[in-house]
Scaffold this active site. Structure first.
Site, mmCIF file in Angstrom:
data_model
loop_
_atom_site.group_PDB
_atom_site.id
_atom_site.type_symbol
_atom_site.label_atom_id
_atom_site.label_comp_id
_atom_site.label_asym_id
_atom_site.label_seq_id
_atom_site.Cartn_x
_atom_site.Cartn_y
_atom_site.Cartn_z
ATOM 1 N N HIS A 50 0.839 -1.204 0.000
ATOM 2 C CA HIS A 50 0.000 0.000 0.000
ATOM 3 C C HIS A 50 0.870 1.248 0.000
ATOM 4 O O HIS A 50 1.774 1.360 0.822
ATOM 5 C CB HIS A 50 -0.925 0.010 1.224
ATOM 6 C CG HIS A 50 -2.112 -0.882 1.062
ATOM 7 N ND1 HIS A 50 -3.404 -0.437 1.240
ATOM 8 C CD2 HIS A 50 -2.205 -2.183 0.704
ATOM 9 C CE1 HIS A 50 -4.241 -1.448 1.009
ATOM 10 N NE2 HIS A 50 -3.536 -2.516 0.687
ATOM 11 N N TYR A 87 -9.026 5.493 8.104
ATOM 12 C CA TYR A 87 -9.101 5.869 9.522
ATOM 13 C C TYR A 87 -10.141 6.983 9.587
ATOM 14 O O TYR A 87 -9.925 8.063 9.036
ATOM 15 C CB TYR A 87 -7.746 6.399 10.021
ATOM 16 C CG TYR A 87 -6.668 5.339 10.153
ATOM 17 C CD1 TYR A 87 -5.964 4.886 9.033
ATOM 18 C CD2 TYR A 87 -6.341 4.811 11.391
ATOM 19 C CE1 TYR A 87 -4.965 3.912 9.158
ATOM 20 C CE2 TYR A 87 -5.338 3.836 11.527
ATOM 21 C CZ TYR A 87 -4.665 3.392 10.404
ATOM 22 O OH TYR A 87 -3.687 2.438 10.529
ATOM 23 N N PRO A 125 -3.538 0.614 19.069
ATOM 24 C CA PRO A 125 -3.307 0.169 17.691
ATOM 25 C C PRO A 125 -3.467 1.251 16.611
ATOM 26 O O PRO A 125 -3.217 0.983 15.434
ATOM 27 C CB PRO A 125 -4.346 -0.936 17.502
ATOM 28 C CG PRO A 125 -5.355 -0.726 18.560
ATOM 29 C CD PRO A 125 -4.702 -0.025 19.694
ATOM 30 N N LYS A 182 1.580 0.216 15.196
ATOM 31 C CA LYS A 182 2.993 0.149 15.578
ATOM 32 C C LYS A 182 3.374 -1.022 16.484
ATOM 33 O O LYS A 182 4.565 -1.332 16.602
ATOM 34 C CB LYS A 182 3.407 1.457 16.298
ATOM 35 C CG LYS A 182 3.542 2.641 15.381
ATOM 36 C CD LYS A 182 4.793 2.539 14.523
ATOM 37 C CE LYS A 182 4.781 3.444 13.318
ATOM 38 N NZ LYS A 182 4.402 2.791 12.067
ATOM 39 N N TYR A 239 4.247 6.779 10.004
ATOM 40 C CA TYR A 239 3.354 5.648 9.727
ATOM 41 C C TYR A 239 4.110 4.527 9.001
ATOM 42 O O TYR A 239 3.944 3.355 9.321
ATOM 43 C CB TYR A 239 2.151 6.119 8.893
ATOM 44 C CG TYR A 239 1.071 5.066 8.780
ATOM 45 C CD1 TYR A 239 0.135 4.886 9.800
ATOM 46 C CD2 TYR A 239 1.009 4.226 7.671
ATOM 47 C CE1 TYR A 239 -0.836 3.907 9.715
ATOM 48 C CE2 TYR A 239 0.039 3.241 7.571
ATOM 49 C CZ TYR A 239 -0.884 3.081 8.603
ATOM 50 O OH TYR A 239 -1.843 2.099 8.519
#
Ligand code: RFL
Ligand code: PHB
Length: 393
Positions: free
Chosen positions: A72, A201, A293, A297, A384
């Protein structure tokens, strides 16, 4: 029985460490208190940083991840129905993440260990590390009513947050930092096509939601729920209805629902133990630290601890560099604290705490600020995809 490294815990951290050590000719025995099937029944992480993917290749266990994992190059953050794309690759000079389940990673590592004929004990009861501050540590456990002892050079505590290794360190030798959040994540796994290619998200007035996946046919969704919420109060229908209300209208309209394969509530916590070692015992992964979460990570920090311990032990056995052992905790903690801070920050910005409070307004404003320009989104993207691992000289 005797080995070089006893690994307590057969989660992804313990299995990855065992496999990497094996490739360097270092022997290990893995102990776990539960069965392989139980371990593989836990549905957890889904986003793998490139550093982790490289370690899987180095461990010789990456074939299925390479074939089936999805690479991704972006994620979506939806705020009150409006999408903000974070172009991970474009913002970071080409870095991506791989969407591949922790269950799959664990299964691949278990298979690699079995194929190499390496030893392990599942269903091991009363596992205890001993004499960690001497040159001759050992581990005892019971299996089928028989007590066993394994003498070793080092003990890797890969036994998760509720394991036995961290509590075996005298209280005055360890400091613990903790924040418990007033909400948890209700997760649902279903064999339905994911609502979107990229992860979403989503922040909404009803609370946070995450759309993730395991493959083109298997979806993983999460809802922020109050801590007191009971799983039995969440029918599949209630879950799907609530998810639709928290997603942007187009995503809600195309969401495909279906029966759940798994549903569970996970509490959210930030936790760090310092130091991550006690004599010849090293805490690795969730045994030493926990993150909520939201930043994806937890597993990735476990992998960077594994990387540090594996590189140090390789130099200890290969070059006699025992001086490096004392640096394990300090090297790991730099990256751990960064992951803890990032996960805290993402959790803070994306969740609802106290409705209409001053703090919630500040959180909204902070999110708006960091989504507003490519330079600011880059700060989010770089973390990220994961910071680089520290070199060990
Ligand atoms: P684990 O996986 O907990 O494995 C520990 C193993 O130790 C065994 N054990 C013992 N064995 C012997 N004696 C004892 N006394 C023992 N006590 C325990 C246990 O049976 C177990 O097999 O720890 P490890 O290997 O450090 O791995 C850590 C990860 O599991 C964890 O950080 C991640 O799952 C966190 N996480 C995520 N991380 C990511 O990097 N990306 C994600 O997308 C992501 N999503 C998540 C997550 C965690 C979640 N939950 C449920 C907490 C999503 C969720 C919902
Ligand atoms: C997951 O797919 O389980 C997942 C993905 C991203 C996160 C957390 C969990 O941030």
């Amino acid at each position: 029985m005797k080995t070089q490294v006893v690994i307590i815990g057969s989660g992804p951290a313990g299995l990855l460490l065992g496999q990497l050590l094996h490739r360097q000719g270092i022997d290990s025995v893995i102990l776990d208190r539960v069965t392989p099937d139980y371990i593989l029944g836990r549905i957890r992480a889904g986003v793998i940083e490139n550093g982790f993917a490289r370690l899987m290749r180095e461990a010789g266990a990456a074939a299925r991840m390479t074939a089936e994992g999805e690479v991704h190059d972006a994620v979506e953050i939806a705020v009150h129905g409006v999408y903000h794309k974070i172009d991970l690759a474009a913002l970071t000079g080409g870095a991506t993440v791989t969407v591949y389940g922790q269950t799959e990673i664990t299964q691949d590592l278990m298979q690699a260990r079995a194929a190499a004929g390496l030893p392990g004990f599942y269903g091991a009861e009363n596992v205890r590390p001993h004499d960690m501050t001497t040159d001759h540590p050992y581990v005892t456990f019971e299996k089928d009513g028989v007590t066993h002892r394994i003498d070793c050079d080092y003990i890797a505590g890969c036994d998760g947050f509720h394991g036995v290794c961290r509590p075996s360190i005298p209280k005055h030798k360890i400091r613990e930092y903790e924040r418990v959040y007033p909400f948890g994540w209700l997760g649902l796994l279903a064999d339905t096509p994911p609502v979107n290619y990229e992860l979403i998200y989503a922040k909404s007035d009803r609370g946070f939601a995450l759309c993730s996946k395991r493959s083109a046919r298997r979806s993983r969704y999460y809802l922020q729920v109050p801590l007191a919420e009971k799983l039995e109060d969440w029918s599949d229908d209630r879950f799907w209805e609530e998810l639709k209300r928290r997603l942007p209208a187009d995503a809600a309209a195309r969401l495909v629902t279906g029966p759940s394969l798994e549903k569970s509530i996970a509490p959210l916590r930030s936790f760090v133990a310092e130091p991550l070692q006690y004599g010849r015992m090293f805490l690795v992964g969730d045994a030493g630290h926990i993150v909520p979460p939201t930043g994806a990570k937890g597993l990735n920090l476990a992998a960077s601890d594994v990387n540090t311990l594996y590189r140090i032990l390789t130099k200890v056995y290969g070059q006699g560099r025992t001086d490096l052992l004392a640096r394990y905790s300090e090297i790991c903690l730099r990256r751990v604290w960064n992951g803890v801070r990032f996960s805290w920050w993402m959790t803070d910005m994306l969740h609802h705490f106290e409705r209409d409070s001053m703090e919630d307004k500040i959180r909204d404003s902070e999110l708006d600020f960091f989504l507003a320009t490519p330079d600011r989104r880059r700060i989010l993207a770089e973390q990220y995809v994961g910071l680089p691992y520290e070199e060990i000289e």
